[in-house]
Design an enzyme around this catalytic site. Structure first.
Site, PDB file in Angstrom:
ATOM      1  N   LYS A 178       0.844  -1.209   0.000  1.00 27.99           N
ATOM      2  CA  LYS A 178       0.000   0.000   0.000  1.00 27.99           C
ATOM      3  C   LYS A 178       0.873   1.251   0.000  1.00 27.99           C
ATOM      4  CE  LYS A 178      -1.663   3.075   2.695  1.00 27.99           C
ATOM      5  NZ  LYS A 178      -1.849   4.187   1.776  1.00 27.99           N
ATOM      6  N   GLU A 253      10.151   1.447  10.317  1.00 27.23           N
ATOM      7  CA  GLU A 253      11.201   2.447  10.078  1.00 27.23           C
ATOM      8  C   GLU A 253      10.518   3.801  10.190  1.00 27.23           C
ATOM      9  OE1 GLU A 253      12.698   5.092   8.837  1.00 27.23           O
ATOM     10  OE2 GLU A 253      13.884   4.516   7.103  1.00 27.23           O
TER      11      GLU A 253
HETATM   12  P1  NDP Z   1       2.306   8.593   7.645  1.00 25.25           P
HETATM   13  O1  NDP Z   1       3.075   7.836   8.652  1.00 25.25           O
HETATM   14  O2  NDP Z   1       0.870   8.878   7.933  1.00 25.25           O
HETATM   15  O3  NDP Z   1       2.382   7.864   6.211  1.00 25.25           O
HETATM   16  C1  NDP Z   1       3.158   6.734   5.914  1.00 25.25           C
HETATM   17  C2  NDP Z   1       2.292   5.603   5.381  1.00 25.25           C
HETATM   18  O4  NDP Z   1       1.449   5.118   6.429  1.00 25.25           O
HETATM   19  C3  NDP Z   1       1.342   6.019   4.256  1.00 25.25           C
HETATM   20  O5  NDP Z   1       1.232   4.976   3.317  1.00 25.25           O
HETATM   21  C4  NDP Z   1       0.037   6.216   4.994  1.00 25.25           C
HETATM   22  O6  NDP Z   1      -1.102   6.120   4.160  1.00 25.25           O
HETATM   23  C5  NDP Z   1       0.085   5.090   5.999  1.00 25.25           C
HETATM   24  N1  NDP Z   1      -0.802   5.245   7.153  1.00 25.25           N
HETATM   25  C6  NDP Z   1      -1.337   6.378   7.665  1.00 25.25           C
HETATM   26  N2  NDP Z   1      -2.101   6.108   8.735  1.00 25.25           N
HETATM   27  C7  NDP Z   1      -2.063   4.769   8.921  1.00 25.25           C
HETATM   28  C8  NDP Z   1      -2.645   3.864   9.864  1.00 25.25           C
HETATM   29  N3  NDP Z   1      -3.426   4.301  10.850  1.00 25.25           N
HETATM   30  N4  NDP Z   1      -2.390   2.558   9.750  1.00 25.25           N
HETATM   31  C9  NDP Z   1      -1.576   2.102   8.776  1.00 25.25           C
HETATM   32  N5  NDP Z   1      -1.012   2.896   7.842  1.00 25.25           N
HETATM   33  C10 NDP Z   1      -1.238   4.214   7.902  1.00 25.25           C
HETATM   34  O7  NDP Z   1       3.060   9.949   7.399  1.00 25.25           O
HETATM   35  P2  NDP Z   1       2.417  11.338   6.897  1.00 25.25           P
HETATM   36  O8  NDP Z   1       2.178  11.224   5.454  1.00 25.25           O
HETATM   37  O9  NDP Z   1       1.256  11.735   7.751  1.00 25.25           O
HETATM   38  O10 NDP Z   1       3.607  12.353   7.215  1.00 25.25           O
HETATM   39  C11 NDP Z   1       3.698  12.928   8.510  1.00 25.25           C
HETATM   40  C12 NDP Z   1       5.128  12.970   8.979  1.00 25.25           C
HETATM   41  O11 NDP Z   1       5.645  11.645   9.092  1.00 25.25           O
HETATM   42  C13 NDP Z   1       6.101  13.659   8.045  1.00 25.25           C
HETATM   43  O12 NDP Z   1       6.052  15.045   8.195  1.00 25.25           O
HETATM   44  C14 NDP Z   1       7.393  13.084   8.513  1.00 25.25           C
HETATM   45  O13 NDP Z   1       7.812  13.780   9.662  1.00 25.25           O
HETATM   46  C15 NDP Z   1       7.037  11.660   8.906  1.00 25.25           C
HETATM   47  N6  NDP Z   1       7.373  10.693   7.837  1.00 25.25           N
HETATM   48  C16 NDP Z   1       8.480   9.925   8.010  1.00 25.25           C
HETATM   49  C17 NDP Z   1       8.881   9.063   7.015  1.00 25.25           C
HETATM   50  C18 NDP Z   1      10.115   8.230   7.149  1.00 25.25           C
HETATM   51  O14 NDP Z   1      10.787   7.960   6.152  1.00 25.25           O
HETATM   52  N7  NDP Z   1      10.456   7.748   8.325  1.00 25.25           N
HETATM   53  C19 NDP Z   1       8.158   8.956   5.744  1.00 25.25           C
HETATM   54  C20 NDP Z   1       6.954   9.757   5.695  1.00 25.25           C
HETATM   55  C21 NDP Z   1       6.617  10.602   6.711  1.00 25.25           C
HETATM   56  P3  NDP Z   1      -1.777   7.465   3.582  1.00 25.25           P
HETATM   57  O15 NDP Z   1      -0.740   8.159   2.800  1.00 25.25           O
HETATM   58  O16 NDP Z   1      -2.878   6.940   2.775  1.00 25.25           O
HETATM   59  O17 NDP Z   1      -2.217   8.266   4.777  1.00 25.25           O
END
Ligand code: NDP
Length: 501
Positions: A178, A253
């Site tokens: 996903k 991660e």
């Molecule tokens: P998320 O953690 O929400 O997104 C990462 C993935 O998780 C996406 O595919 C998202 O889907 C999915 N997701 C969201 N909510 C759930 C849930 N309840 N259960 C399972 N999967 C879920 O990050 P955000 O996009 O909200 O970004 C917010 C912050 O997260 C950023 O500003 C950054 O600080 C951090 N981040 C860190 C990353 C890293 O590499 N460690 C990568 C991305 C973000 P969907 O997109 O459909 O919501």
């Protein structure tokens, strides 16, 4: 296969969302529509999970020899490699990253990661086979875990897909993948290439839609054996809660806030050049981003001055131009987050050295651009110094002693990446060893290699990506204990019933 360009890939079929809903994907450089993708719901997640379950329980992939799985993954790698120009353009249009980063960084590295895992598939072995008890032989087997739910982020969409599916597939698992809702396009393109490579139906299933629905369905399903996420720490915690349902294996991660420690004997020009590259990489939307510059007081003013000079040379603009160094942020929401932290930093008393605003000019009106931003004179307890922002915004602060630098560096909830810059070899090793981070680099910050593990300590999560350690994450270790005596009564039976022999 239906005509629509972007559909979900489930059980080897191309399907829309059950309710027919779609999400519009936007190009962050100009706010224009890039594509419509299915907005899947719970039923779509369940269909994909069922397909992966069936493919694992009865399908071909887990039953193929490692050699045959390796051959299929190598074919996939070759198909991706021959398509890198097109994929890089799509990645840049969807994510906003520069074309040089996508084409010369993410994509070739993804191909290399995949090739590494294809080779590694053939090396999986138990560490020992031996007679550890009298009359019996012990054997170790490394077996696939089952159905893996892989949830990827928006910062490196295609590369994170590969980091997740390559070890999972190499080990013989089946996958429901996903992507993030902001950046699903190259993941669906990957599914098309997977179909072309001839992986058996159901081996990899791709579904798009909100994480709160699909991600939650994957994390809570009893038919899913493992979930792997790259994302926010708060999302990792949600998945831990949902995954408790069937005591699911997790691989998380999560966030980062990497320290970059510069001692006064360092090659200051190398440190400043490295600082700019490692802080502005991918628009700062990188969990290993050098975000906290700790600089020894004697060289602090000079380092900050030089960093500002170099930040001024960053060329911000259309990410599809090869001369662009910094594209837009991935979304308006992400830019608002960066702006919020810039204003928090000002309120906390940090000194704005450069940036702190949107770039001016017609070219930037429609995209989600933000200038490279450096705050100096930060303190370790400011929110801008401790919390992950994920944008082209970083802080610098000075320190006096090695002990103080180590203490400040470790004083965050995260533990993913760190670096130390010095010419003193004894100090370099002392400080690197003292870092509570999954990686400590010496006189460098950022480079990753397929052969070495990547993953966090503390609230940056657990479980390694890349390397043989990642492959092992996607396996279960089984102890097979073989009696060699065929005796009716064994010497230990008396501890349960009867007397010693
Ligand atoms: P998320 O953690 O929400 O997104 C990462 C993935 O998780 C996406 O595919 C998202 O889907 C999915 N997701 C969201 N909510 C759930 C849930 N309840 N259960 C399972 N999967 C879920 O990050 P955000 O996009 O909200 O970004 C917010 C912050 O997260 C950023 O500003 C950054 O600080 C951090 N981040 C860190 C990353 C890293 O590499 N460690 C990568 C991305 C973000 P969907 O997109 O459909 O919501």
């Amino acid at each position: 296969m239906p005509k629509a360009e972007y559909l979900n890939y489930v059980g080897g079929e191309w399907v829309g969302a059950e309710k027919g809903e779609t999400t519009t994907v936007i190009n962050p450089a100009n706010g224009a529509k890039l594509a419509d993708v299915p907005k899947g719901g719970k039923a779509d997640a369940e269909a994909a999970i069922d397909a992966a379950r069936e493919a694992f329980d009865k399908g071909k992939w887990p039953r193929m020899t490692p050699g045959d799985r390796a051959a299929a993954l190598l074919k996939l790698a070759a198909l991706i490699e021959s398509d890198m120009d097109r994929l890089a353009i799509l990645e840049s249009k969807n994510q906003g990253k520069t074309i040089k980063q996508a084409r010369d960084g993410d994509l070739p590295f993804s191909v290399d990661n995949l090739r590494f895992m294809a080779g590694a598939a053939r090396t999986l072995a138990g560490s020992a086979s031996m007679e550890y008890a009298y009359g019996a032989t012990s054997i170790l087997r490394r077996e696939p875990i089952g159905v893996v739910g892989s949830i990827t982020p928006w910062n490196y969409p295609f590369m994170m897909d590969i980091w997740k599916i390559a070890p999972a597939l190499a080990a013989g698992n089946t996958v429901v993948l996903k992507p993030a809702s902001l950046t699903p396009v190259t993941t669906i393109e990957l599914a098309k290439i997977i179909e072309k490579a001839g992986l058996p139906p159901g081996t990899v299933n791709v579904i798009t839609g909100p994480g709160s629905v699909l991600g939650e369905a994957l994390a809570s399903s009893e038919k899913v054996d493992m979930v792997s996420l790259t994302g926010d720490t708060s999302t990792g915690k949600e998945i831990m809660r949902a995954g408790a349902n069937n005591v699911k294996k997790l691989h998380l991660e999560l966030g980062g806030k990497a320290p970059f420690i510069v001692f006064d004997d360092a090659n200051l020009e190398a440190a400043a050049q490295g600082a700019v590259a490692a802080s502005m990489v991918n628009g700062g939307q990188d969990c290993t981003q050098a975000a906290r510059f700790l600089v020894q007081e004697k060289v602090y003013p000079k380092f900050v001055r030089r960093m500002v000079e170099l930040l001024k040379t960053i060329r911000i603009g259309d990410p599809l131009e090869r001369t662009t160094d910094l594209g837009p942020l991935v979304s308006d929401k992400q830019r608002e987050k960066v702006e919020k932290y810039a204003s928090i930093a000002k309120g906390e008393g940090a000194k704005l050295e450069i940036g702190g605003a949107r770039p001016k000019g017609k070219a930037f009106e429609k995209g989600w651009y933000y200038l490279p931003t450096l705050f100096s004179d930060a303190t370790f307890d400011m929110r801008i110094s401790c919390e992950e922002v994920f944008g082209p915004i970083v802080t610098a602060m000075s320190f006096r002693t090695e002990e103080q630098a180590i203490e400040i560096a470790n004083n965050v909830i995260y533990g993913l990446y760190s670096s130390v810059w010095t010419k003193n070899i004894h100090r370099a090793f002392r400080v690197a060893n003292a870092m509570h981070f999954g990686a400590a680099e010496i006189n460098e910050h950022l480079p990753l290699v397929s052969e070495m593990p990547h993953g966090g300590y503390k609230q940056s999560g657990f479980g390694k990506d890349l390397s043989i350690y990642s492959l092992e994450e996607y396996t279960n270790v089984k102890h097979v204990f073989v009696d060699m005596t065929d005796a009716d009564r064994k010497p230990w039976h008396y501890t349960t019933f009867g007397d010693p022999m």
